[in-house]
Design a protein around this motif. Structure first.
Motif, PDB file in Angstrom:
ATOM      1  N   LYS A   8       0.858  -1.180   0.000  1.00 53.15           N
ATOM      2  CA  LYS A   8       0.000   0.000   0.000  1.00 53.15           C
ATOM      3  C   LYS A   8       0.900   1.238   0.000  1.00 53.15           C
ATOM      4  CE  LYS A   8      -3.927  -0.340   0.126  1.00 53.15           C
ATOM      5  NZ  LYS A   8      -4.838  -0.542  -1.016  1.00 53.15           N
ATOM      6  N   PRO A   9       0.523   2.285  -0.746  1.00 52.36           N
ATOM      7  CA  PRO A   9       1.328   3.508  -0.756  1.00 52.36           C
ATOM      8  C   PRO A   9       1.218   4.244   0.578  1.00 52.36           C
ATOM      9  CG  PRO A   9      -0.700   3.842  -1.971  1.00 52.36           C
ATOM     10  CD  PRO A   9      -0.666   2.394  -1.590  1.00 52.36           C
ATOM     11  N   ALA A  10       2.162   5.121   0.833  1.00 49.90           N
ATOM     12  CA  ALA A  10       2.220   5.839   2.112  1.00 49.90           C
ATOM     13  C   ALA A  10       0.999   6.705   2.368  1.00 49.90           C
ATOM     14  CB  ALA A  10       3.485   6.687   2.171  1.00 49.90           C
ATOM     15  N   ASP A  11       0.319   7.159   1.312  1.00 52.76           N
ATOM     16  CA  ASP A  11      -0.857   8.011   1.528  1.00 52.76           C
ATOM     17  C   ASP A  11      -2.137   7.216   1.794  1.00 52.76           C
ATOM     18  OD1 ASP A  11      -1.276   7.050  -1.026  1.00 52.76           O
ATOM     19  OD2 ASP A  11      -1.547   9.024  -1.943  1.00 52.76           O
ATOM     20  N   TRP A  12      -2.041   5.900   1.844  1.00 52.45           N
ATOM     21  CA  TRP A  12      -3.183   5.053   2.182  1.00 52.45           C
ATOM     22  C   TRP A  12      -3.608   5.351   3.618  1.00 52.45           C
ATOM     23  CZ3 TRP A  12      -2.924  -0.044   4.886  1.00 52.45           C
ATOM     24  CH2 TRP A  12      -4.140  -0.731   4.847  1.00 52.45           C
ATOM     25  N   ASN A  13      -4.885   5.424   3.871  1.00 55.41           N
ATOM     26  CA  ASN A  13      -5.363   5.793   5.209  1.00 55.41           C
ATOM     27  C   ASN A  13      -5.518   4.598   6.152  1.00 55.41           C
ATOM     28  OD1 ASN A  13      -7.683   4.572   4.270  1.00 55.41           O
ATOM     29  ND2 ASN A  13      -8.986   6.363   4.467  1.00 55.41           N
ATOM     30  N   GLY A  14      -5.110   3.429   5.754  1.00 52.21           N
ATOM     31  CA  GLY A  14      -5.235   2.237   6.588  1.00 52.21           C
ATOM     32  C   GLY A  14      -4.581   2.343   7.961  1.00 52.21           C
ATOM     33  N   PRO A  15      -3.341   2.854   8.054  1.00 47.21           N
ATOM     34  CA  PRO A  15      -2.718   2.942   9.377  1.00 47.21           C
ATOM     35  C   PRO A  15      -3.526   3.805  10.361  1.00 47.21           C
ATOM     36  CG  PRO A  15      -1.045   3.135   7.690  1.00 47.21           C
ATOM     37  CD  PRO A  15      -2.390   3.166   6.984  1.00 47.21           C
ATOM     38  N   GLU A  16      -4.089   4.899   9.880  1.00 44.77           N
ATOM     39  CA  GLU A  16      -4.902   5.748  10.762  1.00 44.77           C
ATOM     40  C   GLU A  16      -6.185   5.045  11.188  1.00 44.77           C
ATOM     41  OE1 GLU A  16      -4.130   7.420   7.509  1.00 44.77           O
ATOM     42  OE2 GLU A  16      -2.189   7.790   8.459  1.00 44.77           O
ATOM     43  N   ARG A  17      -6.623   4.098  10.373  1.00 46.16           N
ATOM     44  CA  ARG A  17      -7.854   3.358  10.669  1.00 46.16           C
ATOM     45  C   ARG A  17      -7.569   2.064  11.433  1.00 46.16           C
ATOM     46  NH1 ARG A  17     -11.431   3.155   5.501  1.00 46.16           N
ATOM     47  NH2 ARG A  17     -13.156   3.511   6.917  1.00 46.16           N
ATOM     48  N   GLY A  18      -6.303   1.868  11.821  1.00 47.06           N
ATOM     49  CA  GLY A  18      -5.955   0.729  12.660  1.00 47.06           C
ATOM     50  C   GLY A  18      -5.439  -0.496  11.948  1.00 47.06           C
ATOM     51  N   ALA A  19      -5.121  -0.402  10.658  1.00 48.98           N
ATOM     52  CA  ALA A  19      -4.603  -1.569   9.923  1.00 48.98           C
ATOM     53  C   ALA A  19      -3.214  -1.946  10.439  1.00 48.98           C
ATOM     54  CB  ALA A  19      -4.541  -1.268   8.430  1.00 48.98           C
ATOM     55  N   LEU A  20      -2.962  -3.236  10.486  1.00 49.51           N
ATOM     56  CA  LEU A  20      -1.639  -3.740  10.827  1.00 49.51           C
ATOM     57  C   LEU A  20      -0.745  -3.515   9.613  1.00 49.51           C
ATOM     58  CD1 LEU A  20       0.273  -5.357  12.699  1.00 49.51           C
ATOM     59  CD2 LEU A  20      -0.625  -7.442  11.625  1.00 49.51           C
ATOM     60  N   VAL A  21       0.311  -2.724   9.750  1.00 45.62           N
ATOM     61  CA  VAL A  21       1.218  -2.425   8.646  1.00 45.62           C
ATOM     62  C   VAL A  21       2.657  -2.439   9.139  1.00 45.62           C
ATOM     63  CG1 VAL A  21      -0.457  -0.998   7.386  1.00 45.62           C
ATOM     64  CG2 VAL A  21       1.149   0.093   8.953  1.00 45.62           C
ATOM     65  N   HIS A  22       3.555  -2.640   8.190  1.00 42.54           N
ATOM     66  CA  HIS A  22       4.989  -2.484   8.417  1.00 42.54           C
ATOM     67  C   HIS A  22       5.533  -1.599   7.304  1.00 42.54           C
ATOM     68  CE1 HIS A  22       4.210  -6.303  10.569  1.00 42.54           C
ATOM     69  NE2 HIS A  22       4.969  -5.691  11.455  1.00 42.54           N
ATOM     70  N   LEU A  23       6.422  -0.704   7.652  1.00 39.51           N
ATOM     71  CA  LEU A  23       7.053   0.146   6.647  1.00 39.51           C
ATOM     72  C   LEU A  23       8.011  -0.708   5.831  1.00 39.51           C
ATOM     73  CD1 LEU A  23       7.380   3.019   5.561  1.00 39.51           C
ATOM     74  CD2 LEU A  23       9.192   3.361   7.246  1.00 39.51           C
ATOM     75  N   TRP A  24       7.880  -0.668   4.512  1.00 38.92           N
ATOM     76  CA  TRP A  24       8.725  -1.466   3.636  1.00 38.92           C
ATOM     77  C   TRP A  24       9.715  -0.609   2.854  1.00 38.92           C
ATOM     78  CZ3 TRP A  24       9.014  -2.244  -1.852  1.00 38.92           C
ATOM     79  CH2 TRP A  24       9.772  -3.360  -2.215  1.00 38.92           C
ATOM     80  N   LEU A  25       9.300   0.587   2.474  1.00 36.96           N
ATOM     81  CA  LEU A  25      10.161   1.464   1.687  1.00 36.96           C
ATOM     82  C   LEU A  25      10.041   2.877   2.225  1.00 36.96           C
ATOM     83  CD1 LEU A  25      11.995   1.244  -0.854  1.00 36.96           C
ATOM     84  CD2 LEU A  25      10.028   1.963  -2.204  1.00 36.96           C
ATOM     85  N   GLY A  26      11.176   3.524   2.399  1.00 30.04           N
ATOM     86  CA  GLY A  26      11.208   4.855   2.980  1.00 30.04           C
ATOM     87  C   GLY A  26      11.608   4.756   4.441  1.00 30.04           C
ATOM     88  N   ASP A  27      11.336   5.828   5.184  1.00 25.90           N
ATOM     89  CA  ASP A  27      11.627   5.814   6.615  1.00 25.90           C
ATOM     90  C   ASP A  27      10.485   6.493   7.357  1.00 25.90           C
ATOM     91  OD1 ASP A  27      12.081   8.662   6.519  1.00 25.90           O
ATOM     92  OD2 ASP A  27      14.152   8.306   5.958  1.00 25.90           O
ATOM     93  N   ALA A  28      10.590   6.553   8.662  1.00 24.59           N
ATOM     94  CA  ALA A  28       9.488   7.081   9.477  1.00 24.59           C
ATOM     95  C   ALA A  28       9.148   8.518   9.106  1.00 24.59           C
ATOM     96  CB  ALA A  28       9.836   6.982  10.957  1.00 24.59           C
ATOM     97  N   ASP A  29      10.145   9.313   8.714  1.00 26.58           N
ATOM     98  CA  ASP A  29       9.902  10.706   8.334  1.00 26.58           C
ATOM     99  C   ASP A  29       9.353  10.845   6.919  1.00 26.58           C
ATOM    100  OD1 ASP A  29      10.786  11.662  10.810  1.00 26.58           O
ATOM    101  OD2 ASP A  29      12.880  11.731  10.113  1.00 26.58           O
ATOM    102  N   ASP A  30       9.666   9.881   6.071  1.00 26.01           N
ATOM    103  CA  ASP A  30       9.212   9.935   4.686  1.00 26.01           C
ATOM    104  C   ASP A  30       8.827   8.523   4.221  1.00 26.01           C
ATOM    105  OD1 ASP A  30       8.621  10.842   2.129  1.00 26.01           O
ATOM    106  OD2 ASP A  30      10.719  10.842   1.472  1.00 26.01           O
ATOM    107  N   PRO A  31       7.700   7.997   4.734  1.00 21.12           N
ATOM    108  CA  PRO A  31       7.291   6.652   4.317  1.00 21.12           C
ATOM    109  C   PRO A  31       6.851   6.655   2.857  1.00 21.12           C
ATOM    110  CG  PRO A  31       5.584   7.661   5.648  1.00 21.12           C
ATOM    111  CD  PRO A  31       6.743   8.617   5.632  1.00 21.12           C
ATOM    112  N   LEU A  32       7.166   5.560   2.158  1.00 20.96           N
ATOM    113  CA  LEU A  32       6.797   5.444   0.747  1.00 20.96           C
ATOM    114  C   LEU A  32       5.849   4.285   0.493  1.00 20.96           C
ATOM    115  CD1 LEU A  32      10.299   6.137  -0.825  1.00 20.96           C
ATOM    116  CD2 LEU A  32       8.369   7.716  -0.684  1.00 20.96           C
ATOM    117  N   VAL A  33       6.149   3.125   1.072  1.00 23.86           N
ATOM    118  CA  VAL A  33       5.332   1.933   0.847  1.00 23.86           C
ATOM    119  C   VAL A  33       5.219   1.153   2.151  1.00 23.86           C
ATOM    120  CG1 VAL A  33       5.105  -0.248  -0.423  1.00 23.86           C
ATOM    121  CG2 VAL A  33       6.066   1.749  -1.565  1.00 23.86           C
TER     122      VAL A  33
END
Length: 187
Positions: A8-33
């Motif tokens: 899922k792209p970084a602008d996906w609203n799933g994390p704010e809605r409680g989805a279980l996610v892991h950052l795969w590309l980018g970093d905490a300041d600039d998440p990408l995927v």
């Protein structure tokens, strides 16, 4: 229904809605995927929430199911241009999460370093980092078209990902004109 990892792209609203996610590309300041986890059914995906009782088991099961998902790709040779193309299956892009799959891609391209495009769900392209200028141009053209034509629900990333010996090592920024920064030819 199968539980699978889902890009899922970084602008996906799933994390704010409680989805279980892991950052795969980018970093905490600039998440990408992100990698999310979801149940596939015929029409839709249902995402696992971070409130799951056993998130580690969810992740293990999702990756186990991915390894069991058929992983097909074609090797395209057009003169000096040699590309690996995986398409036509909703989880073609997510196959790059499998080290075994990426080892097959490396073997098909005959190089220890490959450049991978996953602009949208259901699409994966790769070429050797030292590929011919023709192969590079074909990959970039297809990558740009995949980015341009992806609906918001299918979009993944406009960046290219570098794999060394079947392991993701970094990414290459692609600007709005399609120029790639950092794609250096390595022997």
């Amino acid at each position: 229904m199968r539980l699978l990892p889902i890009f899922k792209p970084a602008d996906w609203n799933g994390p704010e809605r409680g989805a279980l996610v892991h950052l795969w590309l980018g970093d905490a300041d600039d998440p990408l995927v992100f990698v999310a986890y979801g149940w596939e059914d015929d029409e839709d995906l249902s995402y696992v929430t971070s409130h799951s009782d056993e998130p580690d088991n969810v992740v293990r099961k999702a990756f186990s199911n991915l390894e069991q998902t058929p992983a097909h790709f074609d090797v395209i040779d057009k003169g000096e241009a040699r590309l690996v193309v995986g398409a036509g299956h909703p989880f073609a892009a997510e196959r790059v999460l499998s080290e075994a799959f990426m080892a097959r891609v490396h073997d098909a391209l005959g190089h220890h370093e490959v450049i991978v495009s996953i602009p949208r769900r259901g699409a994966m392209l790769a070429c050797a980092s030292n590929c011919s200028p023709d192969a590079r141009q074909v990959l970039l053209d297809l990558h740009r078209e995949g980015c341009r034509s992806a609906s918001p629900n299918n979009r993944i990333t406009d960046q290219l990902i570098v794999y060394r010996s079947a392991v993701k090592s970094t990414f290459l920024p692609v600007d709005e004109h399609g120029d790639v920064f950092g794609w250096h030819v390595r022997p």
